[in-house]
Write a protein that holds these residues in place. Structure first.
Motif, short mmCIF file in Angstrom:
data_model
loop_
_atom_site.label_atom_id
_atom_site.label_comp_id
_atom_site.label_asym_id
_atom_site.label_seq_id
_atom_site.Cartn_x
_atom_site.Cartn_y
_atom_site.Cartn_z
N ALA A 133 3.45 -5.51 -5.48
CA ALA A 133 4.66 -4.87 -5.99
C ALA A 133 5.09 -3.75 -5.06
O ALA A 133 4.26 -2.94 -4.63
CB ALA A 133 4.43 -4.33 -7.40
N GLY A 134 6.38 -3.70 -4.75
CA GLY A 134 6.96 -2.60 -4.01
C GLY A 134 7.68 -1.66 -4.95
O GLY A 134 7.46 -1.71 -6.18
N GLN A 135 8.55 -0.84 -4.41
CA GLN A 135 9.26 0.12 -5.25
C GLN A 135 10.04 -0.60 -6.35
O GLN A 135 9.82 -0.36 -7.53
CB GLN A 135 10.21 0.97 -4.40
CG GLN A 135 10.95 2.03 -5.20
CD GLN A 135 11.93 2.82 -4.34
OE1 GLN A 135 12.42 2.33 -3.34
NE2 GLN A 135 12.22 4.03 -4.75
N TYR A 136 10.96 -1.49 -5.95
CA TYR A 136 11.76 -2.23 -6.91
C TYR A 136 11.76 -3.73 -6.59
O TYR A 136 12.72 -4.43 -6.91
CB TYR A 136 13.21 -1.73 -6.91
CG TYR A 136 13.38 -0.26 -7.17
CD1 TYR A 136 12.76 0.36 -8.25
CD2 TYR A 136 14.19 0.51 -6.34
CE1 TYR A 136 12.93 1.72 -8.48
CE2 TYR A 136 14.37 1.87 -6.57
CZ TYR A 136 13.74 2.46 -7.63
OH TYR A 136 13.92 3.81 -7.86
N HIS A 137 10.74 -4.22 -5.95
CA HIS A 137 10.66 -5.64 -5.65
C HIS A 137 9.24 -6.14 -5.91
O HIS A 137 8.31 -5.34 -6.08
CB HIS A 137 11.07 -5.93 -4.20
CG HIS A 137 10.10 -5.45 -3.17
ND1 HIS A 137 10.15 -4.18 -2.65
CD2 HIS A 137 9.05 -6.06 -2.57
CE1 HIS A 137 9.17 -4.02 -1.77
NE2 HIS A 137 8.49 -5.16 -1.70
N SER A 138 9.08 -7.45 -5.93
CA SER A 138 7.79 -8.07 -6.18
C SER A 138 7.57 -9.19 -5.19
O SER A 138 8.53 -9.77 -4.66
CB SER A 138 7.72 -8.64 -7.61
OG SER A 138 7.97 -7.63 -8.57
N ALA A 139 6.30 -9.51 -4.95
CA ALA A 139 5.96 -10.58 -4.01
C ALA A 139 4.69 -11.27 -4.47
O ALA A 139 3.83 -10.65 -5.10
CB ALA A 139 5.78 -10.02 -2.60
N ALA A 180 -3.04 -13.15 3.13
CA ALA A 180 -3.01 -11.90 2.36
C ALA A 180 -1.65 -11.26 2.51
O ALA A 180 -0.98 -11.41 3.54
CB ALA A 180 -4.09 -10.94 2.85
N ILE A 181 -1.23 -10.52 1.48
CA ILE A 181 0.03 -9.79 1.52
C ILE A 181 -0.19 -8.35 1.06
O ILE A 181 -1.16 -8.06 0.34
CB ILE A 181 1.12 -10.44 0.65
CG1 ILE A 181 0.64 -10.59 -0.81
CG2 ILE A 181 1.56 -11.77 1.23
CD1 ILE A 181 1.71 -11.10 -1.77
N ALA A 182 0.69 -7.46 1.49
CA ALA A 182 0.67 -6.07 1.04
C ALA A 182 2.09 -5.57 1.04
O ALA A 182 2.90 -5.93 1.90
CB ALA A 182 -0.19 -5.21 1.96
N SER A 183 2.43 -4.73 0.07
CA SER A 183 3.79 -4.23 -0.04
C SER A 183 3.83 -2.72 -0.01
O SER A 183 3.09 -2.06 -0.73
CB SER A 183 4.43 -4.72 -1.34
OG SER A 183 5.78 -4.30 -1.41
N GLY A 184 4.71 -2.18 0.83
CA GLY A 184 5.03 -0.77 0.80
C GLY A 184 6.19 -0.55 -0.14
O GLY A 184 6.55 -1.42 -0.95
N ALA A 237 -3.00 -3.37 4.43
CA ALA A 237 -2.59 -2.57 3.28
C ALA A 237 -1.34 -1.81 3.66
O ALA A 237 -1.00 -1.70 4.84
CB ALA A 237 -3.70 -1.62 2.83
N ALA A 238 -0.67 -1.27 2.65
CA ALA A 238 0.56 -0.52 2.91
C ALA A 238 0.67 0.68 1.99
O ALA A 238 0.33 0.60 0.80
CB ALA A 238 1.78 -1.41 2.74
N GLY A 239 1.13 1.81 2.56
CA GLY A 239 1.57 2.94 1.78
C GLY A 239 3.07 2.83 1.59
O GLY A 239 3.69 1.79 1.87
N TYR A 240 3.70 3.91 1.15
CA TYR A 240 5.14 3.85 0.91
C TYR A 240 5.90 3.46 2.17
O TYR A 240 6.71 2.55 2.17
CB TYR A 240 5.64 5.19 0.38
CG TYR A 240 5.56 5.33 -1.12
CD1 TYR A 240 4.49 4.80 -1.83
CD2 TYR A 240 6.54 6.01 -1.84
CE1 TYR A 240 4.41 4.93 -3.21
CE2 TYR A 240 6.47 6.14 -3.21
CZ TYR A 240 5.40 5.60 -3.90
OH TYR A 240 5.33 5.74 -5.26
N ASN A 241 5.65 4.19 3.25
CA ASN A 241 6.36 3.94 4.50
C ASN A 241 5.41 3.89 5.69
O ASN A 241 5.79 4.22 6.81
CB ASN A 241 7.44 5.01 4.72
CG ASN A 241 8.57 4.90 3.72
OD1 ASN A 241 9.27 3.89 3.67
ND2 ASN A 241 8.74 5.93 2.90
N HIS A 242 4.17 3.51 5.44
CA HIS A 242 3.20 3.33 6.51
C HIS A 242 2.33 2.11 6.22
O HIS A 242 2.31 1.62 5.09
CB HIS A 242 2.36 4.60 6.74
CG HIS A 242 1.57 5.10 5.57
ND1 HIS A 242 2.12 5.52 4.37
CD2 HIS A 242 0.22 5.28 5.41
CE1 HIS A 242 1.18 5.93 3.54
NE2 HIS A 242 0.01 5.78 4.15
#
Length: 446
Positions: A133-139, A180-184, A237-242
């Motif tokens: 899950a991202g801020q307002y999106h999903s994957a 594997a996936i990761a979302s910022g 892995a992902a942070g908000y903008n990293h």
């Protein structure tokens, strides 16, 4: 026969050491926490303004609540104000905020206070193996290596071109063989089975890792430098903008790229990086032997193979767990925490599960995302707990309990004796054989 008396017993500081099954996992949204128990049930607490706790309400909860009618869950993740879950039957469920279609119901953008199935995958007969899950999106990741996305798309984070939101899942373009996936916040990463990484979406801070700051509407290769792709990666892995990656070799070295305004890349600077750069300790040695990574808004966590947790970046809410509010541009060890097997990060709070199954948290607690055991903010890890109900495989020793009695209605006893709420004190002795007790723990450990 004596009429049964029903009351609530609120047990404060009840458990001297509640532990959980060690195979549970935890995830975090912006300001809510999601615990997946080993029995497949999901428990949430913290901010709930859009129903992201999934309990049918929209009020914050300082104690964990059971997500309504949700069982057999195998993984979970949290966006800013929504939550996504994968069931063992490979179906996908979402709840919370839906203003951009991030719940993927294919019908509307109405918020949901309870889990709703993403029916597209049942229709497609798709076997989903991972969610993000991202801020307002999903994957999600399909077992054939395809990535599906939906929700907010202003920064092209859905990965199929354009900037139009989608209320239904669609496969991202030009990605295959993903493992594997990761979302910022507004970008996504995909790890290919050949050890390379692709990324797309928002890129103002270089979080795509392709050497530019240009938003990428379609998946692009993460680059080691201008001449070569970044490869030999085993996890992302992902942070908000990293973004992060761990090398697939004996070093298990950690690399990071993107926004670095608070030192969240851990390389000893506060300069953004457009390509992956080694995370360094303060003595400039490589940060290696990494088991897993988690990224918050402007802070980062790493779990080493020895069970210690390290943190760096913004620390204004105590999210680094080192007992201070001092920003760190290199990793520092989280205090008083060892034998950890799982970590997660919210916007400004951090979570860890030890090998005894105990759950620990630190950082921001303004919305009770740490639970009501922790101070606000919490500068070092504290053990937190599930809602104190007896559905959690926990044996309660009442002789060690401190009880406060709350009578919810007048009680009629034999011979029509009536005891009103005001006439029964918290020190009352109960002693009635047929009394029915409903127990709820509302504060922390003894």
């Amino acid at each position: 026969m004596m009429k049964k008396m029903v009351m609530i017993i609120v047990a404060a500081c009840l458990f001297p050491g509640m532990v959980y099954a060690a195979d549970m996992s935890v995830a975090a949204g912006n300001a809510h926490t999601i615990l997946l128990k080993s029995d497949g049930t999901v428990w949430t607490w913290g901010k709930n303004d859009f129903g992201q706790l999934g309990n049918g309400a929209n009020s914050n909860s300082p104690i964990p609540v059971n997500v309504s009618n949700l069982v057999n869950i195998s993984s979970v993740d949290g966006g800013e104000s929504h939550t996504i879950a994968l069931k063992s039957d490979k179906t996908v469920w979402c709840w919370g905020k839906n203003g951009s279609g991030q719940l993927g119901n294919g019908i509307d953008k109405k918020n949901s206070f309870v889990p709703t199935e993403v029916l597209k995958f049942r229709q497609e007969n798709s076997a989903i193996i991972a969610v993000a899950a991202g801020q307002y999106h999903s994957a999600v990741l399909q077992d054939n290596g395809t990535v599906w996305t939906w929700g907010y798309n202003y920064f092209s984070q859905l990965g199929y071109g354009g900037t139009t939101d989608s209320i239904s899942p669609w496969p991202a373009s030009n990605v295959s063989n993903v493992i594997a996936i990761a979302s910022g916040n507004n970008h996504l990463l995909a790890l290919n089975n050949d050890g390379t990484v692709r990324a797309w979406g928002y890129n103002l801070n270089g979080q795509i890792g392709d050497g530019t700051t240009t938003t990428q509407p379609n998946p692009a290769n993460v680059r080691a430098d201008v001449n070569s792709d970044f490869g030999n990666i085993k996890s992302i892995a992902a942070g908000y903008n990293h973004s992060f990656a761990v090398k697939n070799d004996a070093t298990a070295m950690l690399w990071a790229w993107g926004k670095n305004s608070n030192g969240q890349l851990g390389n000893g600077t506060t300069t953004n990086s457009l390509y992956p750069a080694k995370v360094k300790l303060s003595d400039n040695s490589d940060f290696s032997d990494i088991k897993s990574i988690a990224g918050g808004e402007n802070h980062s966590l790493a779990l080493k193979n020895d069970g210690t947790v390290w943190a760096w970046g913004d620390n204004s809410k105590g999210q680094l767990g080192d007992g201070s509010k001092t920003q760190r541009i290199n990793p520092v060890q989280v205090q008083n925490l060892d034998h950890v097997i799982f970590i997660a990060a919210g916007a400004n709070h951090s979570l860890a599960i030890r090998n005894d199954g105990s759950l620990w948290a630190w950082g921001d607690n303004a919305s009770d995302q740490l639970g009501n055991k922790a101070p606000k903010p919490c500068l070092t890890p504290v053990q937190i707990f599930m809602p104190g109900d007896i559905n959690l495989d926990t044996k309660i020793d009442l002789k060690d309990a401190i009880l406060s009695l709350q009578v919810l209605a007048d009680i009629v006893l034999p011979e029509n004796t009536v005891y009103s709420v005001s006439e029964i004190s918290g020190d009352a002795k109960i002693g009635l054989e047929e009394t029915v007790y409903v127990l709820q723990v509302v504060s922390g450990l003894r």
